[in-house]
Design a protein around this motif. Structure first.
Motif, mmCIF file in Angstrom:
data_model
loop_
_atom_site.group_PDB
_atom_site.id
_atom_site.type_symbol
_atom_site.label_atom_id
_atom_site.label_comp_id
_atom_site.label_asym_id
_atom_site.label_seq_id
_atom_site.Cartn_x
_atom_site.Cartn_y
_atom_site.Cartn_z
ATOM 1 N N ARG A 20 -11.717 35.945 147.136
ATOM 2 C CA ARG A 20 -11.622 37.261 146.482
ATOM 3 C C ARG A 20 -10.333 37.972 146.878
ATOM 4 N NH1 ARG A 20 -17.615 37.314 147.884
ATOM 5 N NH2 ARG A 20 -18.596 36.823 145.870
ATOM 6 N N ALA A 21 -9.998 37.926 148.139
ATOM 7 C CA ALA A 21 -8.761 38.566 148.591
ATOM 8 C C ALA A 21 -7.541 37.824 148.046
ATOM 9 C CB ALA A 21 -8.719 38.627 150.109
ATOM 10 N N ARG A 22 -7.636 36.493 147.928
ATOM 11 C CA ARG A 22 -6.517 35.722 147.394
ATOM 12 C C ARG A 22 -6.277 36.044 145.923
ATOM 13 N NH1 ARG A 22 -7.950 31.384 149.568
ATOM 14 N NH2 ARG A 22 -8.851 30.212 147.829
ATOM 15 N N THR A 23 -7.350 36.219 145.170
ATOM 16 C CA THR A 23 -7.204 36.601 143.765
ATOM 17 C C THR A 23 -6.519 37.960 143.653
ATOM 18 O OG1 THR A 23 -9.057 35.286 142.951
ATOM 19 C CG2 THR A 23 -8.517 37.270 141.703
ATOM 20 N N ALA A 25 -4.571 39.354 145.891
ATOM 21 C CA ALA A 25 -3.189 39.220 146.361
ATOM 22 C C ALA A 25 -2.306 38.580 145.294
ATOM 23 C CB ALA A 25 -3.154 38.401 147.642
ATOM 24 N N ASN A 26 -2.797 37.536 144.645
ATOM 25 C CA ASN A 26 -2.021 36.886 143.595
ATOM 26 C C ASN A 26 -1.743 37.844 142.441
ATOM 27 O OD1 ASN A 26 -1.027 34.302 144.011
ATOM 28 N ND2 ASN A 26 -2.954 33.310 143.530
ATOM 29 N N ALA A 27 -2.773 38.585 142.024
ATOM 30 C CA ALA A 27 -2.595 39.532 140.929
ATOM 31 C C ALA A 27 -1.607 40.632 141.312
ATOM 32 C CB ALA A 27 -3.937 40.133 140.523
ATOM 33 N N GLY A 28 -1.698 41.103 142.552
ATOM 34 C CA GLY A 28 -0.760 42.126 143.009
ATOM 35 C C GLY A 28 0.661 41.604 143.076
ATOM 36 N N THR A 93 -15.205 33.476 135.575
ATOM 37 C CA THR A 93 -15.018 34.727 134.835
ATOM 38 C C THR A 93 -14.079 35.716 135.508
ATOM 39 O OG1 THR A 93 -16.980 35.741 135.858
ATOM 40 C CG2 THR A 93 -17.304 34.569 133.760
ATOM 41 N N VAL A 94 -13.813 35.507 136.806
ATOM 42 C CA VAL A 94 -12.927 36.431 137.529
ATOM 43 C C VAL A 94 -11.719 35.698 138.126
ATOM 44 C CG1 VAL A 94 -12.731 38.067 139.454
ATOM 45 C CG2 VAL A 94 -14.831 37.991 138.072
ATOM 46 N N HIS A 95 -11.976 34.700 138.933
ATOM 47 C CA HIS A 95 -10.889 34.102 139.715
ATOM 48 C C HIS A 95 -9.957 33.230 138.872
ATOM 49 C CE1 HIS A 95 -12.635 35.832 143.258
ATOM 50 N NE2 HIS A 95 -13.812 35.321 142.917
ATOM 51 N N ILE A 96 -10.506 32.466 137.933
ATOM 52 C CA ILE A 96 -9.615 31.699 137.052
ATOM 53 C C ILE A 96 -8.838 32.636 136.119
ATOM 54 C CG2 ILE A 96 -9.522 30.031 135.153
ATOM 55 C CD1 ILE A 96 -11.716 28.442 136.574
ATOM 56 N N PRO A 97 -9.497 33.568 135.417
ATOM 57 C CA PRO A 97 -8.712 34.440 134.520
ATOM 58 C C PRO A 97 -7.703 35.345 135.221
ATOM 59 C CG PRO A 97 -11.046 34.495 133.946
ATOM 60 C CD PRO A 97 -10.943 33.774 135.261
ATOM 61 N N ILE A 98 -8.064 35.896 136.375
ATOM 62 C CA ILE A 98 -7.184 36.875 137.038
ATOM 63 C C ILE A 98 -6.312 36.229 138.101
ATOM 64 C CG2 ILE A 98 -7.100 38.985 138.418
ATOM 65 C CD1 ILE A 98 -9.731 39.820 137.016
ATOM 66 N N GLY A 99 -6.942 35.499 139.013
ATOM 67 C CA GLY A 99 -6.193 34.917 140.123
ATOM 68 C C GLY A 99 -5.258 33.801 139.712
#
Length: 200
Positions: A20-23, A25-28, A93-99
């Motif tokens: 969750r934190a990696r996603t 961080a990647n998005a940021g 639904t969260v980590h693949i689309p966003i991260g």
């Protein structure tokens, strides 16, 4: 070119973050990179959506055909479960689309590829952008236990296709939809294959 490679292969792994934190961080990182280098994703492009939906439908049809062929389906069912330590639904639904998809398309297709095109010309820029995208995946391949040369080659080829879609549509929406279909399909197909293989 060096900033995304250093982020993915050196700095992000050293932060030792959970999924969750990696996603986040990647998005940021992707958002900051795009702002710093004048990224223009043009997410709401109608042309980008059309090309992206057609491309994604081809990938979806490919996964469906693979699941319909018993020998291929049985082989797919034997693939290792790559789901991280989060619920599977959250992953797709969260980590693949966003991260993954948002972050990589914003960095590469929205920001880096246009910058390289303007600097080196469209052909050289496309190759350099795709190669950088491939190098971005060195540490992820190591973490997954995959062959690094094969992963870099495959993602470089994918980067060329994604870059072509971006240049044709002047939008990151088209490669993002294709990217999403590839990754979500790659997560779902082995699980579906395993379920279909089970005796009733």
């Amino acid at each position: 070119m060096g900033i995304p490679v250093a982020w993915s292969n050196w700095l992000l792994p050293r932060l030792d973050l959970d999924m969750r934190a990696r996603t986040a961080a990647n998005a940021g990182f992707a958002t900051g990179y795009a702002l710093a280098f004048g990224g223009r994703p043009n997410w709401l492009s109608a042309r980008g959506f059309r090309y992206g939906l057609v491309s994604a439908s081809v990938i979806t049809a490919g996964y469906t055909a693979a699941l319909a062929i018993p020998a291929v389906r049985n082989r797919m069912s034997e693939l290792s479960d790559r789901a991280p330590d989060v619920p599977f639904v959250e992953w797709v639904t969260v980590h693949i689309p966003i991260g993954t998809v948002y972050s990589e398309e914003l960095v590469f297709r929205a920001a880096l590829d246009p910058l390289l095109d303007n600097t080196f010309g469209p052909r050289r820029g496309a190759v350099l952008g795709a190669a950088t995208f491939g190098l971005w995946h060195i540490q992820p391949a190591r973490a997954a236990g995959d062959s690094v040369p094969a992963s870099v080659a495959a993602t470089t080829l994918a980067g060329l296709v994604f870059g072509l879609l971006r240049s044709r549509t002047e939008s990151a929406a088209a490669p993002a939809l294709l990217h999403l279909a590839l990754n979500v399909g790659g997560a779902l197909a082995p699980r579906l294959a395993a379920r279909l293989r089970r005796p009733a």
